[in-house]
Design an enzyme around this catalytic site. Structure first.
Site: not given
Lengths: 78, 232
Positions: B87, B204, B206
């Site tokens: 990002c 994302h 994660e």
């Protein structure tokens, strides 16, 4: 010396902000097209030789002020 | 496995990165303030997290790219070390010239948060080796500037050298403008540098690794990294 750097999106790069403002102007009944939004950066640069000052501003553009993938700039010594 | 997570003023996905790498994966994960000039000794992966570094002033990632720690991140990348930017981290890597291109405002003008599907385009990278080419996985996006852009000639080069790691797609893996949330050229969601050790992506992974918090579509990236480290 006073220097003004004008940063514009390159032609062909989508400018959603410009599009939104154009839509706003149309809402008021203004006939307008190709609205593009840029950025003005004014600064004081030490020096008395306009060419030298312009060269410094150009170096600043290359290092930080402009992303050449999407932007172009013009430099004016005021 | 040692991971460094550089934190800038305005980073807000740093804790997601620390949670994923540290708590879920159990890796030795160290937050590193942007004013530091050295990464921790023996750092294997630098995870540049998302957020709004320096308030997105000038251009997203432009100021963070100049932070003291970034010189050492470049040194790490130049010596073949792994760097993952997610990002705003992707934007920072582009501004730092570790990756080509730029991320413009989304075509819709809106901040978009949504679950998207990605197709693996390269399965031979340290970030993708536990996945298969063509595999589809689901991860969230949350950004206003994810519209990947490159000069047309450079885009041809990027595609020709296999620089695209992930592309937005349908659940079934179909590619096309209808499946691109932000207007990104060629539906590009993530790219790698020529050497294949620096990856930037807007979605994302994660945020999709802990079953307690939801789907775990992002695990493929981290399993790949685990494999890469096991073989390093």
């Amino acid at each position: 010396m006073k220097v003004r750097v004008s940063v514009q999106l390159k032609p062909g790069i989508l400018d959603p902000q410009g599009k939104a403002v154009e839509g706003g102007l149309h809402g008021f009944g203004f006939e307008v097209e190709h609205v593009r939004i840029g950025r003005l950066i004014d600064m004081d640069v030490p020096g008395t030789d306009p060419e030298e000052v312009k060269a410094k501003a150009l170096a600043m553009c290359e290092k930080l002020l402009v992303n050449p993938v999407m932007e172009k700039a013009s430099i004016e010594v005021l | 496995m040692r991971v460094a997570v550089p934190i800038f003023p305005g980073s807000n996905c740093d804790h997601d990165a620390l949670h994923a790498c540290g708590t879920v994966l159990g890796w030795d994960t160290i937050p590193v303030w942007h004013q530091e000039t050295r990464l921790p000794e023996n750092t294997e992966l630098v995870f540049v997290p998302g957020g709004f570094s320096y308030g997105d002033y000038l251009r997203c990632g432009a100021i963070a790219a100049l932070a003291p720690i970034m010189a050492d991140v470049k040194r790490h990348a130049d010596s073949g070390g792994l760097v993952l930017g997610v990002c705003n981290g992707f934007q920072i890597l582009c501004e730092a010239h570790l990756l080509p291109g730029a991320l413009l405002r989304n075509e819709s003008l809106r901040f978009i948060h949504a679950d998207v599907h990605l197709r693996v385009e390269r399965a031979d990278l340290p970030f993708t080796r536990a996945m298969k080419a063509g595999e589809v996985f689901q991860v969230p996006i949350a950004h206003a500037e994810g519209n990947f852009t490159l000069d047309p000639a450079d885009l041809v080069d990027l595609e020709a050298r296999g620089g695209v790691a992930f592309r937005y797609c349908s659940r079934a893996g179909e590619i096309g403008a209808a499946h691109v949330p932000n207007g990104a050229m060629n539906g590009i969601a993530g790219i790698v540098n020529l050497r294949g050790n620096v990856l930037g992506m807007m979605p994302h992974p994660e945020r999709a690794v802990d079953p307690k918090l939801g789907p775990t579509g992002g695990l493929g990236v981290f399993r790949s990294l685990a494999e890469a480290f096991a073989h390093a």
